[in-house]
Motif scaffolding. Structure first.
Motif, PDB file in Angstrom:
ATOM      1  N   TYR A  40       0.823  -1.201   0.000  1.00 34.18           N
ATOM      2  CA  TYR A  40       0.000   0.000   0.000  1.00 34.18           C
ATOM      3  C   TYR A  40       0.860   1.256   0.000  1.00 34.18           C
ATOM      4  O   TYR A  40       0.474   2.286  -0.554  1.00 34.18           O
ATOM      5  CB  TYR A  40      -0.941  -0.004   1.207  1.00 34.18           C
ATOM      6  N   TYR A  44       0.404   4.085  -2.963  1.00 33.16           N
ATOM      7  CA  TYR A  44       0.202   5.518  -2.840  1.00 33.16           C
ATOM      8  C   TYR A  44       1.388   6.304  -3.382  1.00 33.16           C
ATOM      9  O   TYR A  44       1.233   7.407  -3.907  1.00 33.16           O
ATOM     10  CB  TYR A  44      -0.073   5.898  -1.385  1.00 33.16           C
ATOM     11  N   ARG A  47       0.770   6.524  -6.927  1.00 35.63           N
ATOM     12  CA  ARG A  47      -0.434   7.283  -7.246  1.00 35.63           C
ATOM     13  C   ARG A  47      -0.239   8.784  -7.004  1.00 35.63           C
ATOM     14  O   ARG A  47      -0.653   9.612  -7.804  1.00 35.63           O
ATOM     15  CB  ARG A  47      -1.606   6.776  -6.401  1.00 35.63           C
ATOM     16  N   GLY A 165      -0.168   3.811   3.410  1.00 36.24           N
ATOM     17  CA  GLY A 165      -0.484   4.505   2.172  1.00 36.24           C
ATOM     18  C   GLY A 165      -0.256   5.999   2.302  1.00 36.24           C
ATOM     19  O   GLY A 165       0.311   6.643   1.407  1.00 36.24           O
ATOM     20  N   GLN A 169       2.272   8.716   0.379  1.00 35.48           N
ATOM     21  CA  GLN A 169       1.932  10.040  -0.144  1.00 35.48           C
ATOM     22  C   GLN A 169       2.900  11.090   0.390  1.00 35.48           C
ATOM     23  O   GLN A 169       3.357  11.974  -0.341  1.00 35.48           O
ATOM     24  CB  GLN A 169       0.502  10.390   0.249  1.00 35.48           C
ATOM     25  N   THR A 280      -7.231  14.539  -1.654  1.00 37.01           N
ATOM     26  CA  THR A 280      -6.935  13.617  -2.746  1.00 37.01           C
ATOM     27  C   THR A 280      -6.789  14.286  -4.104  1.00 37.01           C
ATOM     28  O   THR A 280      -6.365  13.644  -5.064  1.00 37.01           O
ATOM     29  CB  THR A 280      -8.040  12.542  -2.840  1.00 37.01           C
TER      30      THR A 280
END
Length: 488
Positions: A40, A44, A47, A165, A169, A280
């Motif tokens: 995870y 992230y 992402r 996660g 980030q 987000t």
């Protein structure tokens, strides 16, 4: 010893009753929790890198215009949406030990490919397929955790998992700032391109670690580090599963749609996930870059305070939800309603720079819903493996379906720095979260009544083939005969 025991109990819960079970928990924590957190984390990392790359030169190099960044995110979440239920159903037939690492490997390759693009539309294609493969991670792991851990154990583990996660980030922002400073222009590669290369080099080894060490499910595990006795114990220590893994068929539709769980928890996660919008959509980075008052490094570093606050809230509220699972999880839902209202109201009031920093950071608390809401759904549906898998994936799938257009309408890059309409939408979604949280609380109380009646020998099942009117009649009859039915 008494003090240390109390500290251990407060932080990690009541120790297992036997030495054998304690040893088993240590092993599954070491292998399951380690792998899913690493997966995870890179999920992230891969992402979040797009927003960091966008404010670090990618926008200018590739000639982004208008809402193309939001369109790319929509493409990603389109693939993410389509992959939700298929990924979880595939794991009903294919070993999760093989499937989860394979999807991790694939999205790692796609991350590497992003380093070599020359047009925004190429990123749209890559991110769509990246979303398909990344869809396996969050809901797949939620299902896996529910397959190994007791209701009183799962909240803390889910909190650690979801925090990993957020750590990804955070790390993406820190890493992009360092890369821009040290590698920008090295070997003819822009700093933002190096970010995707390095992310891929981190992701692919994690996939191989999963192939080697992930133990699968308690019923199918062949992990060499678990003895035969421990494999049996892993199954026996959990609440009884009435419908085991792999039982799909046409009855699954009735088992899912014929009960309140699917309708209520899917709606709950739609509401909760859409209160994360300030977090987000990269609004923090976009606002800082738009002011012109901050360096590229600051635009990458400072917004890490948002997921940092999210990690703190996730760990604290995950621990709190395990302390009394059936009571504290709905309380967290109301708390997240309040924090969403605060962040939306602050942004709507056109505050000073300090007020905007506060609004963005407070919105990071909404990430805690990833822990508590899924742990709540896991707990109340663990008697049916396939149904639980569909509900977990449906929660994410339908929330993404709303997110895809909600973010473009209310939180796109052209609406910076105020996001006035988005602030109003945040307040409305927060109020909706409070209403749906009440619905889920009602469903839980109803289920607890039925479980109590079944435990007293009335038979029947709350979930399979039950008639709601008969349940109501049964509950009313018990209340008339014995006074109000107690609910724990």
């Amino acid at each position: 010893m008494g003090f240390l025991y109390n500290v251990r109990k407060a932080v990690w819960g009541e120790p297992a009753a036997t030495k054998a079970e304690r040893r088993l928990i240590v092993k599954i924590d070491a292998f399951i929790l380690t792998y899913v957190c690493l997966m995870y984390w890179v999920n992230y990392l891969d992402r979040a890198n797009l927003n960091n790359a966008y404010v670090s030169g990618m926008r200018e190099d590739l000639g982004f215009v208008g809402t193309q960044l939001n369109q790319i995110n929509t493409c990603f979440y389109g693939g993410y949406l389509l992959g939700q239920i298929p990924n979880n159903l595939i794991m009903q037939k294919i070993s999760p030990r093989l499937w989860l690492p394979m999807t991790c490997f694939c999205w790692g390759l796609l991350t590497l490919g992003t380093a070599f693009v020359h047009h925004p539309w190429e990123i749209m294609v890559i991110r769509f397929f990246q979303g398909v493969f990344e869809a396996s991670c969050f809901v797949g792991v939620q299902w896996i955790l529910g397959s190994w851990y007791k209701p009183s154990e799962i909240g803390k583990r889910t909190a650690i998992f979801t925090s990993s996660g957020l750590a990804g980030q955070m790390f993406s922002g820190i890493m992009q700032g360092a890369i821009y400073r040290n590698l920008n222009g090295r070997h003819g590669f822009a700093g933002w391109r190096w970010l995707f290369v390095i992310d891929a080099l981190i992701t692919i080894p994690v996939a191989f670690f999963g192939w080697l060490c992930f133990p699968d499910t308690p019923e199918s595990t062949q992990a060499k580090y678990l003895s035969t006795e421990e494999r049996i114990l892993a199954t026996e220590r959990l609440p009884e599963v009435k419908v085991v893994r792999g039982k799909i068929g046409l009855t699954l539709i009735k088992r899912v749609l014929g009960t309140w769980h699917w309708w209520a928890f899917v709606t709950l996660w739609i509401a909760n996930s859409n209160t994360e919008m300030f977090s987000t959509n990269g609004n923090y980075q976009l606002w800082m870059r738009g002011t012109g008052d901050y360096s590229i490094e600051q635009v990458n570093y400072v917004p890490t305070s948002q997921p940092g606050f999210g990690i703190v809230c996730t760990l604290l509220l995950g621990w709190y939800s395990d302390y009394n699972p059936r009571r504290n999880r709905w309380q967290v839902g109301y708390l997240l309603t309040i924090t969403a209202i605060i962040s939306g109201a602050l942004m709507l009031s056109k505050p000073s720079a300090a007020g905007r920093f506060a609004a963005f950071i407070i919105n990071g608390a909404q990430f805690a819903g990833q822990t508590v809401m899924f742990a709540w759904a896991n707990d109340l549906t663990r008697h049916d493996d396939a149904k639980r898998a569909v509900i977990m994936s449906s929660m994410n799938m339908f929330s993404v379906a709303i997110y895809m257009w909600w973010s473009i309408v209310f939180y796109n890059a052209t609406q910076a720095p105020d996001w006035h309409d988005g602030s109003i939408a945040m307040l409305c979604m927060a109020a909706f979260l409070g209403v749906v949280n009440t619905w889920c609380l009602w469903g839980q109380k109803r289920q607890e009544k039925q479980e109590r009646l079944e435990g007293e020998g009335h038979g029947g099942s709350f979930d399979e083939g039950y008639d709601p009117e008969k349940v109501d009649d049964l509950v009313r009859g018990e209340e008339k005969g014995r006074g109000r039915v107690a609910v724990e």
